[in-house]
Write an enzyme that holds these catalytic residues in place. Structure first.
Site, mmCIF file in Angstrom:
data_model
loop_
_atom_site.group_PDB
_atom_site.id
_atom_site.type_symbol
_atom_site.label_atom_id
_atom_site.label_comp_id
_atom_site.label_asym_id
_atom_site.label_seq_id
_atom_site.Cartn_x
_atom_site.Cartn_y
_atom_site.Cartn_z
ATOM 1 N N ARG A 44 -3.154 -54.418 8.167
ATOM 2 C CA ARG A 44 -3.511 -53.428 7.121
ATOM 3 C C ARG A 44 -4.174 -54.179 5.867
ATOM 4 O O ARG A 44 -4.003 -53.644 4.939
ATOM 5 C CB ARG A 44 -2.330 -52.377 6.749
ATOM 6 C CG ARG A 44 -1.414 -51.788 7.772
ATOM 7 C CD ARG A 44 -2.468 -50.743 8.554
ATOM 8 N NE ARG A 44 -2.785 -49.748 7.700
ATOM 9 C CZ ARG A 44 -1.882 -48.699 7.238
ATOM 10 N NH1 ARG A 44 -0.988 -48.440 7.819
ATOM 11 N NH2 ARG A 44 -2.487 -47.872 6.336
ATOM 12 N N ARG A 48 -5.553 -50.652 1.572
ATOM 13 C CA ARG A 48 -3.979 -50.885 1.118
ATOM 14 C C ARG A 48 -4.237 -51.479 -0.442
ATOM 15 O O ARG A 48 -4.264 -50.690 -1.300
ATOM 16 C CB ARG A 48 -3.441 -51.526 2.037
ATOM 17 C CG ARG A 48 -2.847 -50.535 2.985
ATOM 18 C CD ARG A 48 -1.516 -50.333 2.939
ATOM 19 N NE ARG A 48 -0.726 -49.036 3.559
ATOM 20 C CZ ARG A 48 0.503 -49.170 4.162
ATOM 21 N NH1 ARG A 48 1.072 -50.175 4.352
ATOM 22 N NH2 ARG A 48 0.636 -47.928 4.679
ATOM 23 N N ARG A 57 -12.802 -45.876 -2.031
ATOM 24 C CA ARG A 57 -12.418 -44.601 -1.707
ATOM 25 C C ARG A 57 -12.294 -43.558 -2.838
ATOM 26 O O ARG A 57 -12.158 -42.315 -2.669
ATOM 27 C CB ARG A 57 -10.709 -44.753 -1.473
ATOM 28 C CG ARG A 57 -10.485 -45.315 -0.061
ATOM 29 C CD ARG A 57 -10.655 -44.107 1.022
ATOM 30 N NE ARG A 57 -9.177 -43.353 0.840
ATOM 31 C CZ ARG A 57 -9.040 -42.333 0.209
ATOM 32 N NH1 ARG A 57 -9.874 -41.958 -0.302
ATOM 33 N NH2 ARG A 57 -8.114 -41.923 0.147
ATOM 34 N N ASP A 93 -8.545 -45.403 12.026
ATOM 35 C CA ASP A 93 -7.208 -45.273 11.878
ATOM 36 C C ASP A 93 -6.477 -44.938 13.464
ATOM 37 O O ASP A 93 -7.522 -44.492 14.377
ATOM 38 C CB ASP A 93 -6.881 -44.169 11.142
ATOM 39 C CG ASP A 93 -5.385 -43.931 10.910
ATOM 40 O OD1 ASP A 93 -4.923 -44.583 9.975
ATOM 41 O OD2 ASP A 93 -4.805 -43.025 11.616
ATOM 42 N N TYR A 170 2.884 -38.685 16.874
ATOM 43 C CA TYR A 170 2.327 -37.874 15.886
ATOM 44 C C TYR A 170 1.736 -36.626 16.475
ATOM 45 O O TYR A 170 1.697 -35.555 15.751
ATOM 46 C CB TYR A 170 0.954 -38.740 15.332
ATOM 47 C CG TYR A 170 1.392 -39.817 14.353
ATOM 48 C CD1 TYR A 170 1.782 -39.223 13.165
ATOM 49 C CD2 TYR A 170 1.248 -41.113 14.524
ATOM 50 C CE1 TYR A 170 2.078 -40.318 12.070
ATOM 51 C CE2 TYR A 170 1.849 -41.972 13.714
ATOM 52 C CZ TYR A 170 2.065 -41.734 12.369
ATOM 53 O OH TYR A 170 2.436 -42.546 11.470
#
Ligand code: CP3
Length: 364
Positions: A44, A48, A57, A93, A170
């Site tokens: 990660r 982050r 972002r 992802d 998921y």
């Protein structure tokens, strides 16, 4: 419990190794060959904790970055420039293969993946599409091609995917959960449906990872983040056969890494899935974990990601302890035991890289 056999012959051999590029260093360790200093990257790392990622972002939402090869490449390179890590993990992802499978999903900030219509029946499984990566996720391959050209020898380009079990969590649950009760109920209660779901995911993930390797990924990691939900019997029955098949199919194409966390009770079985490196968390000291995995496989890890939130002397002691336990044996890639926490100070991570690179293998 067996331990890793001590050896001195290779230690003398590596004492004079010329400085290696980040990519060469990572690949040598993945093949359990001698290295100048221990390679390091952080799970990660692309996002982050980085202010430059947050700035990106502000301008684009997560899926826009992930689906735009130039932006994904930009985010991938941020930690390479800032930390000097030996591995550049693709900004993507684990949910992206769902684009090709025809399952709509979103990634909600501070929530994670959300699937409005989860997969819970045989009919749902039958609707899943199995396509090649070029058709299902062309933007992932395009980002890898851009990065391959951009990175050169600076760092190994790391692709990744979820392992079938974690992706199934998921798909069935529809979102993050502590216990994944619906997923485990399906697994235990309708094994035939579970098996079909896992077969389909395995095929999709094999195509996805092969596509990444063909597009330039030097190594690939399977994230099996939720494996700690399973006991040994359930693991061997309902998850292991599928990851084993993926690693068998990829053998000889690119080194593989198998990540999980909270899986002390499964370690030997996880190692038997056959990845080149087994990624371990901080719940076992690295030497004890490596002893259980066995010397014929490499190891990745295993600094506690919360330890890097502590004052530097504690971080330094922890990082040196990991290196000492690795003992300079070929086949160690330094990493955290799980992903970087968002509140981590990037400067501390840069110092960890300096420390790991500053300690020669023979004295580590
Ligand atoms: O390592 C990297 O930085 C490369 C990119 C990467 C992301 N997700 C980007 C991302 C990787 C390797 C992942 C893997 C991933 N995604 C895992 C396995 C790793 C693990 O931690 O066990 C899992 C379980 C997911 C699913 C997922 N996606 C979660 C739980 C979240 C967090 C939601 C949140 O905001 O806390 C995401 C979103 C996500 N994936 C973000 C990033 C940078 C944050 C989204 C944002 O920018 O808003």
């Amino acid at each position: 419990m067996s331990t890793v056999a001590p050896s001195n012959s290779w230690q003398e051999a590596v004492a004079d190794l010329a400085p290696m590029s980040g990519r060469a260093r990572f690949l040598a360790a993945a093949r359990r060959q001698p290295v100048d200093v221990t390679p390091v990257w952080f799970m990660r790392q692309a996002g982050r904790c980085l202010p430059e990622y947050r700035a990106l972002r502000e301008r684009h939402d997560f899926m826009t970055v992930a689906r735009s090869p130039e932006l994904a490449a930009e985010a991938t390179l941020m930690p390479v420039s800032r930390f000097g890590v030996d591995g550049a993990v693709l900004f993507a992802d684990i949910m992206l293969p769902l684009d090709g499978m025809g399952v709509p999903f979103e990634i909600r900030p501070n929530v994670g993946p959300v699937i409005a219509d989860p997969i819970r029946s045989a009919a749902d499984v039958d609707r899943l599409r199995v396509v090649d990566a070029e058709e299902g996720t062309p933007y992932v391959l395009a980002a890898l091609r851009l990065l391959k050209a951009e990175l050169g020898e600076r760092a190994a380009l790391l692709g990744f995917a979820a392992a079938p079990f974690t992706l199934a969590c998921y798909l069935v649950e529809g979102r993050s959960s502590r216990d994944y009760p619906r997923t485990k109920a399906l697994m235990y209660g309708e094994p035939a449906v579970w098996h079909r779901l896992m077969e389909t995911l395995t095929e999709v993930l094999i195509r996805y990872l092969r596509g990444q390797i063909a597009a330039g990924a030097d190594a690939v990691q399977l994230f099996d983040s939720w494996l700690g939900l399973l006991g040994p019997d359930a693991y061997e029955r309902h998850a292991l056969p599928y990851t084993r098949r993926i690693f068998a199919v990829l053998r000889g194409t690119a080194p593989t890494i198998h990540f999980s966390t909270g899986t002390v009770s499964l370690l030997e079985a996880i190692a038997s899935a056959g990845s080149d490196l087994v990624s371990v968390d901080w719940r076992l000291p690295l030497d004890a974990a490596w002893g259980r995995i066995g010397a014929e496989q490499g190891i990745q890890g295993n600094l506690d990601p919360t330890l890097v939130l502590a004052p530097w002397p504690a971080v330094e002691a922890g990082a040196r302890d990991v290196l000492r336990r690795a003992g300079g044996r070929p086949g160690h890639v330094f990493n955290l035991g799980h992903g970087i926490l968002p509140e981590t100070d990037p400067d501390v991570l840069a110092r960890v890289v300096e420390l790991v690179h500053g300690v020669p293998e023979t004295t580590g």
